[in-house]
Design an enzyme around this catalytic site. Sequence first.
Site, short mmCIF file in Angstrom:
data_model
loop_
_atom_site.label_atom_id
_atom_site.label_comp_id
_atom_site.label_asym_id
_atom_site.label_seq_id
_atom_site.Cartn_x
_atom_site.Cartn_y
_atom_site.Cartn_z
N PHE A 70 -6.65 -64.05 -6.69
CA PHE A 70 -7.79 -64.92 -6.40
C PHE A 70 -7.60 -65.55 -5.02
O PHE A 70 -6.49 -65.95 -4.67
CB PHE A 70 -7.91 -65.99 -7.49
CG PHE A 70 -9.19 -66.77 -7.40
CD1 PHE A 70 -10.39 -66.22 -7.84
CD2 PHE A 70 -9.20 -68.03 -6.85
CE1 PHE A 70 -11.57 -66.94 -7.73
CE2 PHE A 70 -10.39 -68.75 -6.74
CZ PHE A 70 -11.57 -68.20 -7.19
N ASP A 115 -0.64 -68.34 -12.38
CA ASP A 115 -1.99 -68.87 -12.43
C ASP A 115 -2.60 -68.38 -13.75
O ASP A 115 -2.81 -67.18 -13.93
CB ASP A 115 -2.81 -68.38 -11.23
CG ASP A 115 -4.21 -69.01 -11.18
OD1 ASP A 115 -4.70 -69.43 -12.24
OD2 ASP A 115 -4.79 -69.05 -10.09
N TYR A 173 -12.22 -75.30 -16.90
CA TYR A 173 -13.68 -75.18 -17.04
C TYR A 173 -14.12 -73.79 -17.48
O TYR A 173 -15.30 -73.53 -17.62
CB TYR A 173 -14.40 -75.57 -15.75
CG TYR A 173 -13.81 -75.02 -14.46
CD1 TYR A 173 -13.97 -73.69 -14.10
CD2 TYR A 173 -13.08 -75.84 -13.61
CE1 TYR A 173 -13.44 -73.20 -12.93
CE2 TYR A 173 -12.53 -75.36 -12.43
CZ TYR A 173 -12.72 -74.03 -12.09
OH TYR A 173 -12.18 -73.54 -10.93
N LYS A 174 -13.15 -72.88 -17.68
CA LYS A 174 -13.52 -71.53 -18.10
C LYS A 174 -13.49 -71.48 -19.64
O LYS A 174 -14.35 -72.05 -20.29
CB LYS A 174 -12.58 -70.52 -17.46
CG LYS A 174 -12.63 -70.56 -15.93
CD LYS A 174 -11.61 -69.60 -15.34
CE LYS A 174 -11.53 -69.69 -13.83
NZ LYS A 174 -12.73 -69.21 -13.15
N ARG A 196 -19.11 -58.30 -13.72
CA ARG A 196 -18.06 -58.80 -14.63
C ARG A 196 -18.70 -59.48 -15.83
O ARG A 196 -19.58 -60.32 -15.67
CB ARG A 196 -17.20 -59.80 -13.85
CG ARG A 196 -15.98 -60.26 -14.58
CD ARG A 196 -15.17 -61.23 -13.72
NE ARG A 196 -15.81 -62.55 -13.66
CZ ARG A 196 -15.25 -63.61 -13.12
NH1 ARG A 196 -14.05 -63.54 -12.57
NH2 ARG A 196 -15.88 -64.78 -13.11
#
Length: 421
Positions: A130, A207, A232-233, A381
Amino acid sequence: MDLTRDAAAALDASDPLAGFRSRFTGTEDDGGDGLLYLDGNSLGRLPRDTPAALSRVVEEQWGRGLIGSWASWIGEATRIGDVLADGVLGARPGEVLVGDSTSVNLYKLLLAAIGARPGRDVVVCTADDFPTDRYIVAGVAEAQGMTVRELPADIDEGLDPATLAAALDERVAVVVLSHVAYRSGAKADLAAITRQARDVGALVLWDLSHSVGSVPVELAAAGADLAVGCTYKYLNGGPGSPAFLYVRRELQDELRSPIRGWFGHRDQFAMGPAYEPAAGIERFGVGTPPVLASAAVEVGARLVAEAAIGRLAEKGSALTDLAIALGDEWLAPHGVVLASPRDPARRGSHVTFHHPAAWQLTQALIGSGVVPDFRTPDRVRLGPAPLYTRFVDVWDGMDRFRALLEDASFERYPAERARVT
Ligand SMILES: Cc1ncc(COP(=O)(O)O)c(C=O)c1O
């Protein structure tokens, strides 16, 4: 696999997690937004308990309690950290702290880890991680006069363990790596890589943004040293909710946070002349915690813990298996190719497809009520969150995907990627 809609409905009927869907807004129980929301790995849905939890903090603690509520706020970062440690991360009490963003936590732990490996001058990361991870690694290495070994990683299959093995030697201080790759969902072997790095005396900074709440992480069992991740995912903590950091208990006293904030001080209200790090995980605190947003993290973490990570991972595999099977059957004839590992043991809970017109397809899907994510260079995705996504949602979403390809209606959407997403 039976690919009829009835078969998908039968999977929902026997799903032990089906009841959790009604604990989220936008689902049928509160009128429903009618969306086929397949982006739970970007921003999770709002749990129905969250507004009440937030208004308790706003109205009771802030509104009536004012500064008298400080005592109940000051320990939130470790208290909610323990909820995550126990229910979600497989870590021990006192190993997880909630606060700051994933980017800031990554920066703090990377510098702390480098400090704990004096004389070593290499940081390893992958060229496909990322962006924030790669940017922070590059910036820290530059400031420290270190070298970055940026390893090639297949954008669909992830990092080849042999490539990592060849890059590990006594010069390596830290390896920074995502457990589940943000684009393809490819999952790294957390325990094996931790051991591999330890064999050369290096630390791994994981991560966990795309694995927390979707696959078992089991940090203590794996002997993991360091980790950070988003809430928040799959944890459904809401936009900008504070991240977490994890430091293995035995390592904590060795590590110094590079940001010497008063919340990391041994005796913060002594207002002393110089910084002295707190014992334990609290030394990685910086400033006043985001109290409101932390309340939302707790609701989300408790929901995941209640559902149980093993069951979530099992359903996540089944949902993505269904998407892959339907993709093979319906989308492949139109040139859509799977861009994630086919073996469910090697994936997280999201799945990605490749098509040259991925940007247009993503916009067309959104236009037809299906919410996926576009990822560069040309990927669509899908992140079906096991807490609230049904098998029929995946089936219906893939059916609309097929329809857009069959009538080529996606071609009506602009081919150029808009800069905001
Ligand atoms: C793997 C990964 N790391 C980090 C981040 C971003 O973290 P931050 O909350 O600091 O923006 C994301 C965001 O999607 C991510 O997917």
